[in-house]
Design an enzyme around this catalytic site. Structure first.
Site, PDB file in Angstrom:
ATOM      1  N   HIS A 125     -13.644   7.832 -18.222  1.00  0.00           N
ATOM      2  CA  HIS A 125     -14.552   7.459 -19.316  1.00  0.00           C
ATOM      3  C   HIS A 125     -14.500   5.963 -19.629  1.00  0.00           C
ATOM      4  O   HIS A 125     -15.322   5.484 -20.412  1.00  0.00           O
ATOM      5  CB  HIS A 125     -14.209   8.227 -20.595  1.00  0.00           C
ATOM      6  CG  HIS A 125     -14.448   9.701 -20.508  1.00  0.00           C
ATOM      7  ND1 HIS A 125     -15.661  10.231 -20.101  1.00  0.00           N
ATOM      8  CD2 HIS A 125     -13.633  10.758 -20.757  1.00  0.00           C
ATOM      9  CE1 HIS A 125     -15.574  11.560 -20.117  1.00  0.00           C
ATOM     10  NE2 HIS A 125     -14.360  11.908 -20.488  1.00  0.00           N
ATOM     11  N   ASP A 162     -14.221  16.842 -13.317  1.00  0.00           N
ATOM     12  CA  ASP A 162     -13.842  17.015 -14.720  1.00  0.00           C
ATOM     13  C   ASP A 162     -15.056  17.588 -15.463  1.00  0.00           C
ATOM     14  O   ASP A 162     -16.193  17.310 -15.110  1.00  0.00           O
ATOM     15  CB  ASP A 162     -13.456  15.649 -15.306  1.00  0.00           C
ATOM     16  CG  ASP A 162     -12.871  15.739 -16.710  1.00  0.00           C
ATOM     17  OD1 ASP A 162     -11.638  15.650 -16.842  1.00  0.00           O
ATOM     18  OD2 ASP A 162     -13.659  15.886 -17.668  1.00  0.00           O
ATOM     19  N   HIS A 164     -16.231  16.870 -18.241  1.00  0.00           N
ATOM     20  CA  HIS A 164     -16.994  15.829 -18.929  1.00  0.00           C
ATOM     21  C   HIS A 164     -17.577  14.857 -17.908  1.00  0.00           C
ATOM     22  O   HIS A 164     -16.963  14.593 -16.880  1.00  0.00           O
ATOM     23  CB  HIS A 164     -16.092  15.064 -19.905  1.00  0.00           C
ATOM     24  CG  HIS A 164     -15.417  15.937 -20.923  1.00  0.00           C
ATOM     25  ND1 HIS A 164     -14.123  16.389 -20.766  1.00  0.00           N
ATOM     26  CD2 HIS A 164     -15.880  16.469 -22.079  1.00  0.00           C
ATOM     27  CE1 HIS A 164     -13.800  17.152 -21.820  1.00  0.00           C
ATOM     28  NE2 HIS A 164     -14.852  17.224 -22.622  1.00  0.00           N
ATOM     29  N   ASP A 249     -10.457  20.591 -17.037  1.00  0.00           N
ATOM     30  CA  ASP A 249     -10.907  21.112 -18.326  1.00  0.00           C
ATOM     31  C   ASP A 249     -12.154  21.993 -18.215  1.00  0.00           C
ATOM     32  O   ASP A 249     -12.683  22.434 -19.237  1.00  0.00           O
ATOM     33  CB  ASP A 249     -11.111  19.976 -19.349  1.00  0.00           C
ATOM     34  CG  ASP A 249     -11.672  18.712 -18.729  1.00  0.00           C
ATOM     35  OD1 ASP A 249     -12.150  18.768 -17.581  1.00  0.00           O
ATOM     36  OD2 ASP A 249     -11.630  17.660 -19.405  1.00  0.00           O
TER      37      ASP A 249
HETATM   38 ZN   LIG Z   1     -12.615  15.940 -19.343  1.00  0.00          ZN
END
Ligand SMILES: [Zn+2]
Length: 325
Positions: A125, A162, A164, A249
């Site tokens: 991120h 991931d 996200h 996740d």
């Molecule tokens: Zn994540």
């Protein structure tokens, strides 16, 4: 197979600033307890070196690197509502990026066919000039940029599984055609980017693949996107190195998202990716990103490493083995 870790990863603790923060040192303790029980799956363990400033500057402006360094030297503090750097976090982040670079160097040098970096904080991120989403420096991006700038590669493929969207990595390589970035992620959650229509910018158009999936998505959807869209596109790209932004996740037990993978789902994705990479003649290195249910995280990392490291495993036998999971 090469496994990279460093003690500094355990000294970065966002709970110092955000009580109950899920990105905590216990994540690595859970992973390492599970691996130790299995004799590290026969992998060679190496200490992750610190990244040099030059390595970080491959993807981050100097002002960002110095801002993180100075914040930590002055005792640390919050960066945004869920991103925190403490006194020891700069060193941890240096080793997280440095481990990814050392892994890329070892893989490109032919020392191993696969690697795994179990280091934190995570990185995907972190935008060029902005820490966010628990991430300070984008380790996988630093390693990809290093592989091109220093190791002489022309094409690197980053697979981000991931749950996200890997907005930082996407931004860093948005305009480049020498890094293919593909992300499968849950739609509508943090950080909100990663629409299917976003395929990159300028000379990088076509070198970003965003595949958002709805909440509740299971292994079949994730695996079919990988098999039918991501890996064929990567095959056309003919990557010389495959890096996985390996977050766990999307596991059904994860508290931060609503997808429904099992530990064996990550093993299945690892097997498919490794088999494809072998056809392309490229090594595969995975870099830990998210994954916040400690048991699910540890089991998922074990499954991923077992399948990345399994020399004789055919795609069919792995699919059969994990099919019931
Ligand atoms: Zn994540």
């Amino acid at each position: 197979m090469l496994y990279f870790s460093h003690p500094s990863s355990l000294e970065h603790d966002p709970r110092q600033g955000v009580p109950g923060h899920p990105e905590q040192p216990e994540r690595l303790r859970a992973i390492e307890a599970a691996l130790a029980e299995r004799d590290w799956l026969g992998w060679e363990r190496r200490e992750a070196p610190a990244a040099s400033e030059e390595q970080l500057l491959l993807v981050h402006p100097r002002e960002h690197v110095e801002a993180i360094r100075d914040l930590c030297r002055s005792g640390g503090g919050p960066i945004d509502i869920d991103t925190f750097a403490g006194e020891r976090s700069y060193e941890a982040a240096l080793h997280a990026a440095g481990g990814a670079c050392a892994m890329a160097r070892a893989l490109v040098g032919g020392e191993a066919e696969a690697g795994f970096c179990a280091l934190r904080p995570p990185g995907h991120h972190a935008e060029p000039a902005r820490a966010m989403g628990f991430c300070l420096f984008d380790s996988v991006a630093v390693a990809a940029a290093l592989a091109i700038a220093e190791l002489g590669l022309e094409r690197v493929f980053i697979l981000d599984w991931d749950v996200h969207h890997g907005n930082g990595t996407a931004e860093i390589f948005r305009q480049r055609d020498d890094v293919l970035f593909a992300s499968i992620h849950q739609r509508g959650i943090f950080p909100g980017t990663g629409a299917r229509e976003d395929t990159g910018s300028g000379p990088g158009v076509g070198y970003t693949i965003n595949l958002p999936v709805p909440a509740g998505s299971e292994e079949d959807l994730w695996v079919s996107l990988l098999e039918e869209e991501v890996l064929p596109a990567a095959g056309e790209f003919e990557p010389q190195l495959v890096l996985i932004s390996a977050g766990f996740d999307a596991h059904r037990d994860d508290p931060l998202a609503e997808c429904r993978l099992d530990a064996s789902s990550f093993g299945r994705m690892a097997t498919l990716t490794k088999a494809a990479a072998r056809r392309w003649g490229a090594p595969v290195g995975a870099v830990l990103e998210g994954g916040y249910n400690l048991t699910a995280l540890a089991e998922s990392v074990v499954a991923t490493m077992a399948d990345l490291g399994d020399e004789g495993l055919s795609e069919a036998s792995s699919a059969a083995r994990s099919g019931s999971g």
